[in-house]
Design a protein around this motif. Sequence first.
Motif, PDB file in Angstrom:
ATOM      1  N   UNK A   5       0.725  -1.124   0.102  1.00  0.00           N
ATOM      2  CA  UNK A   5      -0.221  -0.053   0.120  1.00  0.00           C
ATOM      3  C   UNK A   5       0.858   1.173   0.106  1.00  0.00           C
TER       4      UNK A   5
ATOM      5  N   UNK B 254       2.210   1.607  -3.624  1.00  0.00           N
ATOM      6  CA  UNK B 254       1.152   1.883  -4.346  1.00  0.00           C
ATOM      7  C   UNK B 254       0.987   3.489  -4.254  1.00  0.00           C
TER       8      UNK B 254
ATOM      9  N   UNK C  48      -0.967  -3.545  -4.870  1.00  0.00           N
ATOM     10  CA  UNK C  48      -2.013  -4.368  -3.954  1.00  0.00           C
ATOM     11  C   UNK C  48      -3.293  -4.821  -4.929  1.00  0.00           C
ATOM     12  N   UNK C  49      -3.189  -4.117  -5.992  1.00  0.00           N
ATOM     13  CA  UNK C  49      -4.341  -4.394  -6.797  1.00  0.00           C
ATOM     14  C   UNK C  49      -3.983  -5.089  -8.077  1.00  0.00           C
ATOM     15  N   UNK C  50      -2.833  -4.852  -8.534  1.00  0.00           N
ATOM     16  CA  UNK C  50      -2.411  -5.595  -9.806  1.00  0.00           C
ATOM     17  C   UNK C  50      -1.204  -6.313  -9.520  1.00  0.00           C
TER      18      UNK C  50
ATOM     19  N   UNK D 113       2.051  -6.144 -11.289  1.00  0.00           N
ATOM     20  CA  UNK D 113       2.816  -4.855 -11.681  1.00  0.00           C
ATOM     21  C   UNK D 113       3.637  -4.621 -10.239  1.00  0.00           C
TER      22      UNK D 113
END
Lengths: 533, 138
Positions: A64, A67, A122-124, A127
């Motif tokens: 996070x 990110x 955290x979402x991809x 990446x």
Amino acid sequence: MKCLSTLAHSRLALRAAAAIMLIVGLLGVCFLHLAVHFRAESEKDIQQTRLEGLVSTVERTAQIACFLEDTQLASEVTQGLLSNRIVRRASLSRNDGSLLADHITNSDHSSGTPLTRQIASPFEPDRTVCQLTLVPDQDWIDGQINEATRFLSVALLLQLLCIGLSVILVVFYFVTRPISDISQKLHALEAETGQKLATPGGHRRDEIGRLVTSVNTMIDRLVNSLSEERRQRLAREVEERRYRTLFDNVEVGIFELDDQGRLLSANPAFCRLFMAGEPFDIKAQPRVFTTLISEGGPTLRELTTRRARRDSVREWEMAVGKGDQRRWVNVMVSRLEEGRLQGVAHDITERRRAAEAAEKLAVTDPLTGLGNRLGFERRLSVIERYHRLHPDHRHALMMLDFDHFKQINDAHGHHAGDEVLRQIADILRAISRQHDFSARLGGDEFVVLLDHRTPRDDLAVIAQGLINSINQPLTLQNGQQVRLGISIGIAILGSDTRDVQTLVQLADKAMYRAKREGRNTLRFHDRHLAFDI
Amino acid sequence: MTRVMRIILFTLLLSAAAARADIAIVINSDSDVQQINRSEAINIFMGRYRKLPDGSVALPIDQTPLRARFYRSLVNKEMAEINSYWARLVFSGQSSPPQQAASTIELVDIITHNTNALGYIDSDQVPASMRVLMTLRE
């Protein structure tokens, strides 16, 4: 050091203990090395896993922070990581290498191999947004490893030490102590008195007990055989003394010879018999038995030939010494063993002298000391044998007859007659040469057997000499003088006859012819006249 | 009986899903932005950047009824996770969750009045005044 090594060599327990400690020590070093190695490896893995675990714990927050590029949050993460002592430095860096957060401890510890983890969005998940680098505190890790291995080492060492000590105690208690016990007891044991070894307590049924039993059995056997041997030795000594007494004091000569006839031993009786009492010296040059003999007995060859030695007992009579010292000895020799003969010698001088005296008495006329009829006949038979061997040797026989001897007996008595006969015998002895033989056949009947080497002319001279001697007046003990005449008949063996009995007859006839033809004369046998009578 | 009920319920659910349209990320049609990709959408809605591709400020709007479906489609996360995410960031104060619109009508109202605002809506309900920047297929 040397003293220690000597002690170790002489003490089973020490040696066993040393060996056990050495083995345990070597094994201990190996095991310790291995254990420390594996423990260190596993401790490293643990620390690595711990680092990874730390990273995993903070990964979400780090994702996070990265990110959002939230430095505050990132700094929160790195500081949080630093609160673990294993972490020396924690940093979050962006993809372009710029630092988002970086924290390092104040300590001057050394750094380990950094652990880097790519942090994804955290979402991809595909990446990557930044990377987290953890630098471990190597000194601390090493400390942890050391602590872990130290504990392990101490535990392992203690364990090995305990095992070693236990083994030593067990070996000492069960093996070396009983053995040294037995050894000491055995040392102090007086086996001759029948003492036995006692089995150490608790070892009755095991190898130690069997060892003690075996030793006791052996002691028994030794004692038995020793006493048996002692008994036999005593018996042998008694036997030996008995034999020695016999050997030394017996009147029989006892001796031993080797196969060369040399004396090996001799008892005093033998020395008296054969060596004039000179004691036997075993160290002196050995004397050959046959050289001690002066007459008779075996030759050295007879004594020692192999065939002769096989015979069980052989016997000889022999003379030892010369003249008055001459002794006659009977020797019996038997084979004792290979190359060894045993002999027994008896002094038979007295017996032989007695026999000789008896023999002489049998053939001697007691009045005159000349031969008697038996003696004459024996002499005749000797001559007969001799003549058969040597026909050219001519023995002569003189037959004597005294004229008017009866009148002397009548006039002067028998004592005077006997005295006359003795004087005649003296005359005969005086004219007799060594090998001549005179005998009184009975009354006034005398014969002379003359040596075969006497020529016929000499015979006549001798006979005439005898007539002349006899014609001399004989003086009796009482002073009276008597005159005698003599008629002599001579026959010669070989020329007159070959038979001795005929010889006697021919001599007798010749003597009667002398008597007839005037007395006090001699006549040879004349074969031309022989048949006239 | 129960089995029959279950089969009926399952069939109904399937038909409802089939009936539901995709979700479209929309913006005021006055905006110069023509479209965005998924990453840009994630960055904007999850608070990384509050900027549109053309550099203008982006104002993301959540629509409460569609919120769960939208985030499941966009980042494959449940609402609990999304809430937890935002709760974590409350302390740093660096970023904040999108503004909330209680209904589609309110969303349309916000977007219509703000060229920088962008939101999401069922793709079969997109009004003419909005441009679809991206369609999330479910």
